[in-house]
Write a protein that holds these residues in place. Structure first.
Motif, PDB file in Angstrom:
ATOM      1  N   LEU A 344       0.822  -1.205   0.000  1.00 46.94           N
ATOM      2  CA  LEU A 344       0.000   0.000   0.000  1.00 46.94           C
ATOM      3  C   LEU A 344       0.863   1.265   0.000  1.00 46.94           C
ATOM      4  O   LEU A 344       0.491   2.282  -0.594  1.00 46.94           O
ATOM      5  CB  LEU A 344      -0.944   0.003   1.208  1.00 46.94           C
ATOM      6  CG  LEU A 344      -2.075  -1.029   1.157  1.00 46.94           C
ATOM      7  CD1 LEU A 344      -2.841  -1.041   2.480  1.00 46.94           C
ATOM      8  CD2 LEU A 344      -3.017  -0.724  -0.002  1.00 46.94           C
ATOM      9  N   GLY A 345       2.032   1.185   0.634  1.00 44.26           N
ATOM     10  CA  GLY A 345       2.934   2.340   0.625  1.00 44.26           C
ATOM     11  C   GLY A 345       3.421   2.661  -0.773  1.00 44.26           C
ATOM     12  O   GLY A 345       3.453   3.821  -1.191  1.00 44.26           O
ATOM     13  N   VAL A 346       3.760   1.618  -1.537  1.00 43.53           N
ATOM     14  CA  VAL A 346       4.200   1.826  -2.920  1.00 43.53           C
ATOM     15  C   VAL A 346       3.032   2.295  -3.786  1.00 43.53           C
ATOM     16  O   VAL A 346       3.176   3.214  -4.607  1.00 43.53           O
ATOM     17  CB  VAL A 346       4.817   0.532  -3.493  1.00 43.53           C
ATOM     18  CG1 VAL A 346       5.223   0.736  -4.948  1.00 43.53           C
ATOM     19  CG2 VAL A 346       6.010   0.095  -2.664  1.00 43.53           C
ATOM     20  N   LEU A 347       1.858   1.690  -3.597  1.00 45.30           N
ATOM     21  CA  LEU A 347       0.700   2.074  -4.403  1.00 45.30           C
ATOM     22  C   LEU A 347       0.326   3.529  -4.174  1.00 45.30           C
ATOM     23  O   LEU A 347      -0.052   4.239  -5.114  1.00 45.30           O
ATOM     24  CB  LEU A 347      -0.496   1.165  -4.073  1.00 45.30           C
ATOM     25  CG  LEU A 347      -0.370  -0.299  -4.490  1.00 45.30           C
ATOM     26  CD1 LEU A 347      -1.598  -1.085  -4.023  1.00 45.30           C
ATOM     27  CD2 LEU A 347      -0.196  -0.439  -5.992  1.00 45.30           C
ATOM     28  N   GLY A 348       0.432   3.980  -2.947  1.00 43.11           N
ATOM     29  CA  GLY A 348       0.114   5.373  -2.650  1.00 43.11           C
ATOM     30  C   GLY A 348       1.013   6.338  -3.387  1.00 43.11           C
ATOM     31  O   GLY A 348       0.576   7.430  -3.788  1.00 43.11           O
ATOM     32  N   ALA A 349       2.270   5.935  -3.599  1.00 45.02           N
ATOM     33  CA  ALA A 349       3.220   6.807  -4.291  1.00 45.02           C
ATOM     34  C   ALA A 349       3.012   6.808  -5.797  1.00 45.02           C
ATOM     35  O   ALA A 349       3.622   7.606  -6.509  1.00 45.02           O
ATOM     36  CB  ALA A 349       4.648   6.369  -3.955  1.00 45.02           C
ATOM     37  N   GLN A 350       2.162   5.894  -6.297  1.00 47.70           N
ATOM     38  CA  GLN A 350       1.955   5.766  -7.738  1.00 47.70           C
ATOM     39  C   GLN A 350       0.778   6.581  -8.255  1.00 47.70           C
ATOM     40  O   GLN A 350       0.504   6.568  -9.451  1.00 47.70           O
ATOM     41  CB  GLN A 350       1.725   4.297  -8.094  1.00 47.70           C
ATOM     42  CG  GLN A 350       2.928   3.395  -7.864  1.00 47.70           C
ATOM     43  CD  GLN A 350       4.098   3.783  -8.749  1.00 47.70           C
ATOM     44  OE1 GLN A 350       3.967   3.857  -9.960  1.00 47.70           O
ATOM     45  NE2 GLN A 350       5.246   4.041  -8.133  1.00 47.70           N
ATOM     46  N   GLU A 351       0.058   7.278  -7.384  1.00 53.86           N
ATOM     47  CA  GLU A 351      -1.200   7.906  -7.794  1.00 53.86           C
ATOM     48  C   GLU A 351      -1.001   9.018  -8.809  1.00 53.86           C
ATOM     49  O   GLU A 351      -1.945   9.378  -9.529  1.00 53.86           O
ATOM     50  CB  GLU A 351      -1.962   8.412  -6.566  1.00 53.86           C
ATOM     51  CG  GLU A 351      -2.411   7.265  -5.670  1.00 53.86           C
ATOM     52  CD  GLU A 351      -3.526   7.661  -4.725  1.00 53.86           C
ATOM     53  OE1 GLU A 351      -4.077   8.772  -4.888  1.00 53.86           O
ATOM     54  OE2 GLU A 351      -3.843   6.870  -3.826  1.00 53.86           O
ATOM     55  N   GLN A 352       0.183   9.587  -8.889  1.00 52.64           N
ATOM     56  CA  GLN A 352       0.434  10.633  -9.876  1.00 52.64           C
ATOM     57  C   GLN A 352       1.172  10.106 -11.108  1.00 52.64           C
ATOM     58  O   GLN A 352       1.560  10.886 -11.972  1.00 52.64           O
ATOM     59  CB  GLN A 352       1.259  11.767  -9.229  1.00 52.64           C
ATOM     60  CG  GLN A 352       0.601  12.396  -8.013  1.00 52.64           C
ATOM     61  CD  GLN A 352      -0.792  12.924  -8.323  1.00 52.64           C
ATOM     62  OE1 GLN A 352      -1.010  13.577  -9.344  1.00 52.64           O
ATOM     63  NE2 GLN A 352      -1.748  12.632  -7.442  1.00 52.64           N
ATOM     64  N   SER A 353       1.355   8.787 -11.166  1.00 54.81           N
ATOM     65  CA  SER A 353       2.081   8.197 -12.299  1.00 54.81           C
ATOM     66  C   SER A 353       1.272   8.345 -13.586  1.00 54.81           C
ATOM     67  O   SER A 353       0.042   8.290 -13.583  1.00 54.81           O
ATOM     68  CB  SER A 353       2.357   6.717 -12.026  1.00 54.81           C
ATOM     69  OG  SER A 353       2.878   6.085 -13.177  1.00 54.81           O
ATOM     70  N   ALA A 354       1.973   8.535 -14.694  1.00 59.43           N
ATOM     71  CA  ALA A 354       1.294   8.665 -15.986  1.00 59.43           C
ATOM     72  C   ALA A 354       0.676   7.341 -16.418  1.00 59.43           C
ATOM     73  O   ALA A 354      -0.281   7.322 -17.187  1.00 59.43           O
ATOM     74  CB  ALA A 354       2.278   9.135 -17.054  1.00 59.43           C
ATOM     75  N   GLU A 413     -11.408   0.906  -3.798  1.00 65.06           N
ATOM     76  CA  GLU A 413     -12.578   1.762  -3.945  1.00 65.06           C
ATOM     77  C   GLU A 413     -12.215   3.237  -4.089  1.00 65.06           C
ATOM     78  O   GLU A 413     -13.084   4.071  -4.333  1.00 65.06           O
ATOM     79  CB  GLU A 413     -13.512   1.580  -2.747  1.00 65.06           C
ATOM     80  CG  GLU A 413     -14.121   0.183  -2.674  1.00 65.06           C
ATOM     81  CD  GLU A 413     -15.177   0.053  -1.589  1.00 65.06           C
ATOM     82  OE1 GLU A 413     -15.115   0.839  -0.610  1.00 65.06           O
ATOM     83  OE2 GLU A 413     -16.067  -0.803  -1.727  1.00 65.06           O
ATOM     84  N   GLY A 414     -10.927   3.557  -3.941  1.00 69.00           N
ATOM     85  CA  GLY A 414     -10.485   4.943  -4.023  1.00 69.00           C
ATOM     86  C   GLY A 414     -10.253   5.410  -5.442  1.00 69.00           C
ATOM     87  O   GLY A 414     -10.465   4.683  -6.417  1.00 69.00           O
ATOM     88  N   GLY A 415      -9.774   6.639  -5.554  1.00 68.43           N
ATOM     89  CA  GLY A 415      -9.627   7.271  -6.859  1.00 68.43           C
ATOM     90  C   GLY A 415      -8.277   7.094  -7.507  1.00 68.43           C
ATOM     91  O   GLY A 415      -7.967   7.806  -8.475  1.00 68.43           O
ATOM     92  N   ALA A 416      -7.460   6.159  -7.022  1.00 65.48           N
ATOM     93  CA  ALA A 416      -6.158   5.920  -7.664  1.00 65.48           C
ATOM     94  C   ALA A 416      -6.370   5.412  -9.080  1.00 65.48           C
ATOM     95  O   ALA A 416      -7.250   4.581  -9.332  1.00 65.48           O
ATOM     96  CB  ALA A 416      -5.369   4.896  -6.855  1.00 65.48           C
ATOM     97  N   PRO A 417      -5.601   5.900 -10.053  1.00 61.03           N
ATOM     98  CA  PRO A 417      -5.757   5.418 -11.438  1.00 61.03           C
ATOM     99  C   PRO A 417      -5.424   3.936 -11.534  1.00 61.03           C
ATOM    100  O   PRO A 417      -4.428   3.478 -10.978  1.00 61.03           O
ATOM    101  CB  PRO A 417      -4.777   6.283 -12.230  1.00 61.03           C
ATOM    102  CG  PRO A 417      -3.809   6.809 -11.225  1.00 61.03           C
ATOM    103  CD  PRO A 417      -4.538   6.917  -9.936  1.00 61.03           C
ATOM    104  N   LYS A 418      -6.270   3.207 -12.242  1.00 60.15           N
ATOM    105  CA  LYS A 418      -6.099   1.760 -12.380  1.00 60.15           C
ATOM    106  C   LYS A 418      -6.438   1.376 -13.817  1.00 60.15           C
ATOM    107  O   LYS A 418      -7.228   2.043 -14.485  1.00 60.15           O
ATOM    108  CB  LYS A 418      -7.024   0.994 -11.423  1.00 60.15           C
ATOM    109  CG  LYS A 418      -6.914   1.408  -9.962  1.00 60.15           C
ATOM    110  CD  LYS A 418      -7.941   0.689  -9.110  1.00 60.15           C
ATOM    111  CE  LYS A 418      -7.938   1.197  -7.683  1.00 60.15           C
ATOM    112  NZ  LYS A 418      -8.549   2.521  -7.547  1.00 60.15           N
TER     113      LYS A 418
END
Length: 935
Positions: A344-354, A413-418
């Motif tokens: 989850l720590g790594v995923l959180g840092a990816q939210e602004q990834s292209a 369920e959050g707004g992280a790009p997937k």
């Protein structure tokens, strides 16, 4: 960037070219069909694959070593047709003048040379494509390094493709061929052992030797034939085995098989000699298209390197982005709180990834409403990849596993790009867990299946195929890991490491494909494809998910009563058919029906099937029904039997226990034109022109306190034709609200509109719709029941009235030949793979499709935009009304009584306002207690 070698089975090309084209000749009477066909096919496959190296391999004259193994080998082959033999020399001249090398090797066959070169190329690090129509060469397919490409269709077969097509993997093709034998080469196999039997035995026993060992266990006549033929099987296997170590001193390495520039000094006189000047431009164009774009000196391919400027991406020509698809992909298992927290720590840092994080799942079934989540794979590229197992060895889920899923829920369920592949299924499986899978706010999850569908709607969109096609990366398909059919294993029934690696490598491919596809769509002029994906397909997927989840309420009692009535009526028709035939027979047996019609009753046969039997298809019976009673009876019998088996019997059994509704699945990436499909059950093919079909729709009902509302576009494809052609007569008729069929009848039959008869209007309707489907005088004559001359006269009058329609058709055909595709009004690209076919009948079919596809595709775009707009309005108004079905140009809603007035008023306004065309869009709306009553 992997280099590619193209091996062309020249001997196979010769015969296919010769038989594909009509008897073409020069003005002096010399045959040229094979020359024209061969050069066209050779150019097409090279421009498709864009190889770095290539060679054309022909059989040499004389016997081969196989005749020493079995003297009767190829003994029954007729001599080569003289007209074909006369064209071989010129074909060789053309091949060499076009820059190809030719190899012929005495004592062996072209297959053996190809097998040797493919094996050497693999060792040299090249990827090989074998262009052939010969199934034998599929035994060489291996690990994505060697693939076959069909001579005519350009379908590429990797390991999964071979398995899907033949029922056995490449490693068993030799055994498969030995069991079946080969009539063309006079290789005896097991008597009456066809493809299905051979595949069944090999799947059951594993190899040819094992089949022989277990022969005593095979029952019935098939077992007797198998045991009788065992003695020759080793010889048959030897005969069909391609040799891969032929001495080829003329080829140092496969990289020596370079192409030369086309030799214009030789080509020009060849074109003149064989009267092929009209083909010269196409052949030169194909040669130009076959060249790979060169990279700047020292440049390294990366994720954003340039893709081909236009046309479908040829299989295996795109550079692999380094670092995205390592082999194998490194990943971590998420099995405890510590590993979950780290992920989850790594995923959180990816939210602004292209590039979004990719999501892949393993589920215990393919049924969207009931599938249970068994594992989740996530990939964030170089930042990491993970697999979370969610099923124990017995298929149950432990409390620690459930806790891990709950821990991941906020991210899911959050707004992280997937991004996923076939996202609608993912949404269903997570919904079954009570999880609302989400992506970017207002956008949702990205979907690589839909991206590929927008780019290349005419191709298949399975993930392993796309990984190989676009990323040069073979990945395992689900059948390779879990099997298929009755023997398919569930995720917990295969080793966990194997299941985890399959899921993670799929996720890695999805993430890399997303970047590839995004770049591909953005390079197009005006970014039309990206708009189709983002503004139409993605939001449509969200609406379809909600519709599938809602389902449709049906009345099983009504359907069961109709089934009983249909059974009685079917029995009556069967007895009538027996009386008309003079004996009892199986009406569902084409063979028995053919015997009765064409032998006993001596009705003139219209056509034969490929196997030489009598054709008793609907087209044949419909033609015969005008003059004979039995074909009429059989057609009615078939229609009622299909209605009963497909709907009145089946639908009640498909009611979902959880809500009493039927839940169809809408196929969004299915039809080339962009239209939606419906399956399990198919609710788009319920007949609407028969009383029995309409009664089926009466069983689709509204719940208490609700009504069914139906809204559909009026004459949508004719309106689109008016818009695309800009014909002033057609545009004016729609703008003035005229009855277009009456207006056409007035022009065609030369009478004032008020004097047009119902029969003339009916014929005008056939003309209006027939011509936009590319129908010619022959087809129109058949549909109208007039002679061809009269039909040609009607067409002439029609185009005199609407001249720009004719210009549009001519222009569209020309563009289709120039570009290989046509477009909808919104820019959706509709590819026509057969538009340059060497077979005149196939090419004519593609030209008809070129005319109609923009209208069907634009109509599909409009109904999707309408669905999205209606759903948006329902959400904004917080209404309880729900979309439940989309069928052709129609939307079906379930509306509470208190919302009925508002929905009935607003729905046609929304649908008519989704786009601005040259002519007004109109939608009619109705309501009732059932779907049928709403019309």
């Amino acid at each position: 960037m992997s280099e590619t070698l193209l091996l062309v089975d020249g001997s196979n090309y010769l015969f296919r070219a010769f038989h594909a084209l009509p008897d073409l000749r020069t003005s002096a009477g010399e045959p040229t069909g094979a020359i024209k066909g061969f050069t066209a096919m050779l150019g097409a496959v090279r421009s498709k694959v864009k190889p770095d190296f290539g060679v054309c391999v022909f059989d040499a004259k004389g016997k081969t070593f196989r005749s020493g193994i079995y003297p009767e080998y190829k003994a029954n082959r007729p001599p080569m047709p003289e007209d074909l033999a006369a064209q071989i020399g010129p074909i060789h001249e053309f091949v060499r003048a076009l820059g190809w090398r030719i190899i012929e090797k005495s004592g062996v066959e072209a297959d053996d040379v190809i097998g040797t070169l493919a094996t050497r190329a693999k060792a040299e690090g090249l990827t090989t494509y074998i262009a052939t129509g010969d199934k034998d060469l599929n035994q060489l397919v291996e690990d994505g390094r060697v693939m076959t490409i069909n001579t005519m269709t350009h379908e590429v077969l990797d390991e999964a493709g071979v398995k899907a097509k033949f029922g056995v993997p490449p490693g068993l093709i030799i055994d498969y061929l030995a069991l079946m034998g080969d009539k063309v080469d006079n290789v005896p196999g097991i008597y009456k052992c066809g493809p299905k039997t051979a595949a069944k035995w090999l799947e059951a026993f594993g190899s040819l030797e094992a089949v022989a060992e277990h022969a005593p266990e095979v029952k019935g006549k098939a077992g007797e034939y198998l045991r009788q033929g065992l003695g020759f099987l080793p010889v048959a296997k030897d005969l069909v085995t391609i040799r891969t170590a032929v001495e080829l001193p003329e080829v140092g390495t496969c990289r020596d098989l370079t192409f030369s520039e086309p030799d214009e000094a030789k080509l020009e006189p060849l074109f003149a000699r064989w009267e092929m000047r009209s083909s010269a431009g196409r052949i030169r164009k194909q040669a130009a298209q076959a060249k790979k774009p060169s990279a700047p000196a020292g440049a390294q391919p990366d994720l954003f390197s340039a893709l081909p400027a236009s046309g479908p991406a040829p299989a295996g020509v795109l550079p692999q982005p380094p670092g995205l698809l390592e082999d194998p992909v490194d990943f971590s298992l998420v099995e405890d709180e510590a590993s979950l927290k780290a992920m989850l720590g790594v995923l959180g840092a990816q939210e602004q990834s292209a590039i979004p994080v990719s999501v892949e799942i393993l589920a215990d079934s393919h049924q969207p409403m009931t599938a249970k989540l068994c594992g989740i794979a996530l990939c964030a590229g170089g930042a990491g990849a993970w697999y979370m197992p969610l099923a124990l060895g017995d298929g149950t889920r432990s409390k620690p596993q459930q806790d891990l899923l709950e821990g991941l829920r906020p991210w899911l369920e959050g707004g992280a790009p997937k991004v996923g592949h076939s996202v609608k299924f993912l949404l269903h499986v997570f919904a079954n867990e009570g999880i609302r899978l989400s992506g970017r706010p207002g956008r949702g999850l990205e979907d690589t299946r839909l991206q590929d569908y927008v780019i290349e709607s005419h191709n298949r969109h399975e993930l392993p195929r796309l990984a190989l096609r676009w990323l040069r990366r073979p990945i395992q398909g689900p059948e390779e890991v879990f099997g298929r059919g009755a023997s398919e294993k569930r995720p917990w029934e295969v080793p966990r490491e194997q299941a985890a690696r399959y899921a993670v490598e799929s996720a890695a491919a999805i993430r890399a494909l997303y970047a590839r596809f995004l770049l591909k769509m953005r390079e197009e002029p005006a970014q039309k494809l990206e708009s189709i994906y983002e503004d139409i397909e993605l939001p449509t997927e969200s609406v379809l998910f909600r519709m599938e989840r809602t389902g449709t309420l049906i009345d099983p009692v009504r359907l069961e009563a109709q089934s009983r009535e249909l059974a009685a009526r079917i029995g009556e028709l069967e007895r009538r058919a027996w009386q008309e035939a003079g004996e009892e027979f199986n009406l569902s047996s084409p063979r028995q029906l053919g015997h009765i019609l064409f032998e006993k009753l001596a009705i003139p046969a219209k056509k034969k099937t490929a196997s030489g039997g009598y054709s008793t298809g609907e087209e044949v019976l419909s033609e015969l029904a005008a003059d004979y009673p039995l074909p009429r009876t059989v057609l009615e019998y078939r229609a009622l039997a299909k209605l009963k088996s497909t709907y009145t019997d089946k639908l009640p059994a498909m009611i979902f226990p959880g809500d009493g509704r039927v839940h169809t699945t809408f196929g969004q990436a299915t039809a080339v034109t962009g239209r939606l499909a419906s399956s399990d059950p198919n609710l788009q093919n319920i007949p609407v022109r028969t009383e029995e079909g309409r009664r089926v729709r009466e069983a689709f009902i509204a719940p208490a306190g609700c009504r069914i509302v139906s809204a559909d576009y009026s004459q949508i494809e004719l309106r689109i034709m008016a818009h695309l052609s800009g014909d002033p007569g057609l545009v004016s008729a729609f703008q003035r609200g005229m009855d277009v069929h009456r207006a056409t009848a007035s022009e065609v039959f030369g009478v004032p509109p008020e004097e047009v008869t119902p029969e003339q209007r009916r014929m005008a309707k056939v003309i209006n719709f027939g011509l936009i489907y590319g129908m010619g005088a022959h087809g129109l004559a058949q549909n109208l029941g007039v002679d061809r001359a009269k039909a040609a006269e009607f067409i002439s009058r029609y185009f005199a009235r609407y001249p720009l329609v004719h210009e549009y058709m001519d222009r569209t055909r020309q563009l289709a030949h120039e570009r290989g595709y046509v477009e909808t009004a919104f820019g959706r690209r509709l590819w026509l793979p057969d538009i340059e076919s060497t077979r005149a009948v196939v090419r004519a079919g593609a030209e008809r499709q070129a005319i109609n596809a923009p209208m069907q595709g634009t109509a599909a775009d409009l109904i999707k935009i309408a669905m999205v707009s209606v759903q948006k309005w329902l959400d904004e108004r917080a209404l309880c009304s729900r979309l439940v079905l989309q069928v052709h140009d129609e939307l079906v809603l379930e509306v509470p009584d208190e919302e009925l007035g508002e929905v009935m008023k607003k729905l046609p306004l929304i649908m008519s306002g989704v786009a601005t065309l040259r002519v007004p869009l109109t939608a009619s709306v109705g309501s009732g207690e059932s779907w049928e009553a709403a019309h």
